[in-house]
Design a protein around this motif. Sequence first.
Motif, PDB file in Angstrom:
ATOM      1  N   TYR A 117     -59.342  33.841  31.584  1.00  0.00           N
ATOM      2  CA  TYR A 117     -58.392  33.785  31.168  1.00  0.00           C
ATOM      3  C   TYR A 117     -57.999  35.408  31.395  1.00  0.00           C
ATOM      4  O   TYR A 117     -58.756  36.844  30.778  1.00  0.00           O
ATOM      5  CB  TYR A 117     -57.690  33.529  29.378  1.00  0.00           C
ATOM      6  CG  TYR A 117     -57.630  31.967  29.702  1.00  0.00           C
ATOM      7  CD1 TYR A 117     -56.816  31.219  29.492  1.00  0.00           C
ATOM      8  CD2 TYR A 117     -58.946  31.005  29.389  1.00  0.00           C
ATOM      9  CE1 TYR A 117     -57.036  29.695  29.700  1.00  0.00           C
ATOM     10  CE2 TYR A 117     -59.250  29.859  29.490  1.00  0.00           C
ATOM     11  CZ  TYR A 117     -58.013  29.034  29.247  1.00  0.00           C
ATOM     12  OH  TYR A 117     -58.484  27.905  29.911  1.00  0.00           O
ATOM     13  N   GLU A 131     -54.938  31.613  33.024  1.00  0.00           N
ATOM     14  CA  GLU A 131     -55.664  31.361  33.586  1.00  0.00           C
ATOM     15  C   GLU A 131     -55.681  30.821  35.058  1.00  0.00           C
ATOM     16  O   GLU A 131     -55.604  31.031  36.090  1.00  0.00           O
ATOM     17  CB  GLU A 131     -55.555  29.753  33.289  1.00  0.00           C
ATOM     18  CG  GLU A 131     -56.815  28.184  33.197  1.00  0.00           C
ATOM     19  CD  GLU A 131     -56.478  27.278  32.800  1.00  0.00           C
ATOM     20  OE1 GLU A 131     -56.893  26.757  31.698  1.00  0.00           O
ATOM     21  OE2 GLU A 131     -56.413  26.204  34.009  1.00  0.00           O
ATOM     22  N   VAL A 150     -49.950  30.667  30.967  1.00  0.00           N
ATOM     23  CA  VAL A 150     -50.614  29.752  30.196  1.00  0.00           C
ATOM     24  C   VAL A 150     -49.225  30.284  28.535  1.00  0.00           C
ATOM     25  O   VAL A 150     -48.671  29.596  28.391  1.00  0.00           O
ATOM     26  CB  VAL A 150     -51.651  30.020  29.247  1.00  0.00           C
ATOM     27  CG1 VAL A 150     -51.941  29.800  28.184  1.00  0.00           C
ATOM     28  CG2 VAL A 150     -52.773  29.520  30.286  1.00  0.00           C
ATOM     29  N   LYS A 173     -61.626  28.405  19.909  1.00  0.00           N
ATOM     30  CA  LYS A 173     -59.766  29.086  20.429  1.00  0.00           C
ATOM     31  C   LYS A 173     -59.852  29.854  20.820  1.00  0.00           C
ATOM     32  O   LYS A 173     -60.724  31.068  20.085  1.00  0.00           O
ATOM     33  CB  LYS A 173     -58.908  28.242  18.626  1.00  0.00           C
ATOM     34  CG  LYS A 173     -58.784  27.277  18.647  1.00  0.00           C
ATOM     35  CD  LYS A 173     -58.764  26.033  19.064  1.00  0.00           C
ATOM     36  CE  LYS A 173     -58.797  24.732  18.451  1.00  0.00           C
ATOM     37  NZ  LYS A 173     -60.162  23.959  18.148  1.00  0.00           N
ATOM     38  N   ILE A 204     -53.656  30.102  20.248  1.00  0.00           N
ATOM     39  CA  ILE A 204     -54.064  28.294  21.030  1.00  0.00           C
ATOM     40  C   ILE A 204     -55.266  27.998  21.397  1.00  0.00           C
ATOM     41  O   ILE A 204     -56.006  28.163  21.089  1.00  0.00           O
ATOM     42  CB  ILE A 204     -53.086  28.958  21.660  1.00  0.00           C
ATOM     43  CG1 ILE A 204     -53.393  29.910  22.370  1.00  0.00           C
ATOM     44  CG2 ILE A 204     -51.152  29.850  21.142  1.00  0.00           C
ATOM     45  CD1 ILE A 204     -52.974  30.042  24.142  1.00  0.00           C
ATOM     46  N   ASP A 205     -54.612  26.794  21.636  1.00  0.00           N
ATOM     47  CA  ASP A 205     -55.411  25.903  22.306  1.00  0.00           C
ATOM     48  C   ASP A 205     -55.068  26.513  24.066  1.00  0.00           C
ATOM     49  O   ASP A 205     -54.323  25.850  23.985  1.00  0.00           O
ATOM     50  CB  ASP A 205     -56.476  24.403  22.206  1.00  0.00           C
ATOM     51  CG  ASP A 205     -56.737  24.128  22.975  1.00  0.00           C
ATOM     52  OD1 ASP A 205     -57.587  24.250  24.197  1.00  0.00           O
ATOM     53  OD2 ASP A 205     -57.571  22.364  22.598  1.00  0.00           O
ATOM     54  N   PRO A 206     -55.912  26.923  25.134  1.00  0.00           N
ATOM     55  CA  PRO A 206     -55.341  27.130  25.799  1.00  0.00           C
ATOM     56  C   PRO A 206     -55.236  26.407  27.048  1.00  0.00           C
ATOM     57  O   PRO A 206     -54.624  26.411  28.363  1.00  0.00           O
ATOM     58  CB  PRO A 206     -55.574  28.847  26.340  1.00  0.00           C
ATOM     59  CG  PRO A 206     -57.289  28.567  26.357  1.00  0.00           C
ATOM     60  CD  PRO A 206     -57.000  27.963  25.018  1.00  0.00           C
ATOM     61  N   ARG A 207     -55.697  24.797  26.647  1.00  0.00           N
ATOM     62  CA  ARG A 207     -56.114  24.218  28.104  1.00  0.00           C
ATOM     63  C   ARG A 207     -55.036  23.280  28.639  1.00  0.00           C
ATOM     64  O   ARG A 207     -53.847  23.393  26.921  1.00  0.00           O
ATOM     65  CB  ARG A 207     -57.245  23.375  27.844  1.00  0.00           C
ATOM     66  CG  ARG A 207     -58.937  23.711  27.686  1.00  0.00           C
ATOM     67  CD  ARG A 207     -59.867  22.567  27.129  1.00  0.00           C
ATOM     68  NE  ARG A 207     -59.022  22.649  25.249  1.00  0.00           N
ATOM     69  CZ  ARG A 207     -59.608  21.983  24.888  1.00  0.00           C
ATOM     70  NH1 ARG A 207     -61.135  21.581  25.629  1.00  0.00           N
ATOM     71  NH2 ARG A 207     -59.350  21.333  23.797  1.00  0.00           N
ATOM     72  N   ARG A 208     -54.321  22.682  29.219  1.00  0.00           N
ATOM     73  CA  ARG A 208     -53.319  22.462  29.266  1.00  0.00           C
ATOM     74  C   ARG A 208     -53.686  21.163  29.019  1.00  0.00           C
ATOM     75  O   ARG A 208     -54.092  20.227  29.061  1.00  0.00           O
ATOM     76  CB  ARG A 208     -52.608  22.181  31.060  1.00  0.00           C
ATOM     77  CG  ARG A 208     -51.742  21.761  30.827  1.00  0.00           C
ATOM     78  CD  ARG A 208     -51.863  20.987  33.073  1.00  0.00           C
ATOM     79  NE  ARG A 208     -51.507  22.393  33.970  1.00  0.00           N
ATOM     80  CZ  ARG A 208     -50.989  22.759  34.397  1.00  0.00           C
ATOM     81  NH1 ARG A 208     -49.290  22.863  33.901  1.00  0.00           N
ATOM     82  NH2 ARG A 208     -51.156  23.736  35.423  1.00  0.00           N
ATOM     83  N   TYR A 214     -50.525  24.587  26.545  1.00  0.00           N
ATOM     84  CA  TYR A 214     -51.383  24.727  25.810  1.00  0.00           C
ATOM     85  C   TYR A 214     -50.150  24.439  24.826  1.00  0.00           C
ATOM     86  O   TYR A 214     -49.582  23.698  24.542  1.00  0.00           O
ATOM     87  CB  TYR A 214     -51.409  26.304  25.563  1.00  0.00           C
ATOM     88  CG  TYR A 214     -49.752  27.604  24.963  1.00  0.00           C
ATOM     89  CD1 TYR A 214     -49.905  26.985  23.378  1.00  0.00           C
ATOM     90  CD2 TYR A 214     -49.139  27.788  25.605  1.00  0.00           C
ATOM     91  CE1 TYR A 214     -48.807  27.719  23.167  1.00  0.00           C
ATOM     92  CE2 TYR A 214     -47.996  28.105  25.131  1.00  0.00           C
ATOM     93  CZ  TYR A 214     -47.305  28.007  24.021  1.00  0.00           C
ATOM     94  OH  TYR A 214     -46.254  29.051  23.437  1.00  0.00           O
ATOM     95  N   GLU A 230     -47.700  29.535  16.924  1.00  0.00           N
ATOM     96  CA  GLU A 230     -48.534  29.948  17.345  1.00  0.00           C
ATOM     97  C   GLU A 230     -49.149  31.309  16.771  1.00  0.00           C
ATOM     98  O   GLU A 230     -50.364  31.892  16.913  1.00  0.00           O
ATOM     99  CB  GLU A 230     -48.577  31.195  19.035  1.00  0.00           C
ATOM    100  CG  GLU A 230     -47.852  29.763  19.750  1.00  0.00           C
ATOM    101  CD  GLU A 230     -46.013  29.702  19.895  1.00  0.00           C
ATOM    102  OE1 GLU A 230     -45.731  28.784  20.755  1.00  0.00           O
ATOM    103  OE2 GLU A 230     -45.757  29.541  18.820  1.00  0.00           O
TER     104      GLU A 230
END
Length: 393
Positions: A117, A131, A150, A173, A204-208, A214, A230
Motif C-alpha cells: 500500500y 493498493e 482503498v 491492521k 482500517i483493514d485495507p482488504r476488499r 476496506y 476509521e
Amino acid sequence: MRGSLGKKAPLAVLMLVGVMLAALGQTVAQAAAGDGRGGFGASSIARFKDPVYVHGPRGANGLVFVVEQAGVIRMIKDGHKLGGSFLNINRRVQSGGERGLLSVAFSPAYGKNRRFYVFYTDGKGDLVVREYRTARKNPRDAREGSGRTVLRIRHRFAPNHNGGQLQFGPDRKLYISTGDGGGGGDPKGNGQDKRSLLGKILRIDPRRKGKQPYTVPRDNPFRKGPGAREIFAFGLRNPYRFSFDRARKKIVIGDVGQDRREEIDYEKLGNARGANFGWNAFEGDLRYPGGGPVPKNHERPILDYSHDGGRCSITGGYVVRDKRIPSLFGRYVYADFCGGRLRSLIPNTKGARKDRSLNIGSQPGISSFGEDARGRIYFANLFSGRVFTIKPK
C-alpha cells in the motif's frame, strides 16, 4: 530466631523475596535500553532523487525499498542500490513541498499475497491510500495496472500538513496518519473534530470485502459513533512519521509543531485507542494561543522541545531493536529536519529519559527513518538524496 518468627516466617520470607524480585525486575528494565553513547556510525548506501521513506518488509527476501517523493519506489539489496524501479506512479502524484508519494507499507502476508500500500497526494491535493501487487513472476516489479484505491480523503484547503505515514501494527491492521489540513493553527478545527479524518491516526483493514474497498475493525473507538469510524486517535497537527515499538506493543508519534514546540507521543496501543493528543488546544506541552478549549482528558507528550538552535520540525523515527548495536537497543531515534542532529532517548509512557545526540554529525534535511525485517535502522536525507544505515563500528 525461628521461634520468635513462629508461623509468620514463611510470610516474611515471601515478602523479602518479593522485594528482591521487584528490585531485580527494575534493574533488568533499566538495563534493557542502551546508553546511546557509541559503538555505531552512519554509513551511506546510495543516492536517490528526493528520498522520503525507507522500509524493508518481511517476505521480500531482503529487499529494502526507498520511496522517492515524485512517485517512484526503488530498491536496495545487500547494501547496494538496484537498477530500475519497483513502482512508478509519478503520473498520479502531485509532488513538491510537503506533497508527494510519502510512504509504503507491505501486507503482513506479503510473501504470499504480494500486496502493498502507498500513501500519496493526488493532482487535487487529496490524500490517497492505494493498493498494488507485484508481478507473479517477478517480485521486483509492481505493475501500475494492479492498483486499487482503498481510501481517499479530501485535502484541498492548503498544500501542507498531509501526514503521510502507513504502518501495519502488531494487530495486523493498517494505521494511517493524516495532517490537520494545513494553514496555521488548524483554522478548520479538524484536529479536534471527530467527524473529520484529518489530524488523526486512522485504523482500517485495507482488504476488499464485497463492494467495500476496506473494512473498519470492530474495536475501533468510534465505530458506533460519535465520530468517523476509521479514527483510532485524534488531536494531532501533522503526524508526518509514527511507528510501533513492536516489542512492547506501543505507538510512537512524532507530531510536527506550529511555531514553538515539537513533540513525541508514546503510548500503549490499547490506551491510544480513542486518545486525544491535544492539538490545537495544546502545542506540545504548552497551551496554544487562540486554540480551542482545553479537552477534559488528553495525552501529554513524553518529550517536547523548542525551536531554539535552528530546529523547526521533528522527523519521527523508531525504537531500535537491532541487537548488533547494544548502546542503542531499546532507544528511540529521531531527528529535526532543520537542526539536523540525530538523537535518541529511552521512551516511557510517563516521560522520556536520557535524551542525547547520536554524535554522528549534523544533517539538515533528514526526511525519514526506516526499518528492515531484521530491525536495522535507516534514514534518508532529502537535501543530499542519500540513504544511510546505522551500523555497528
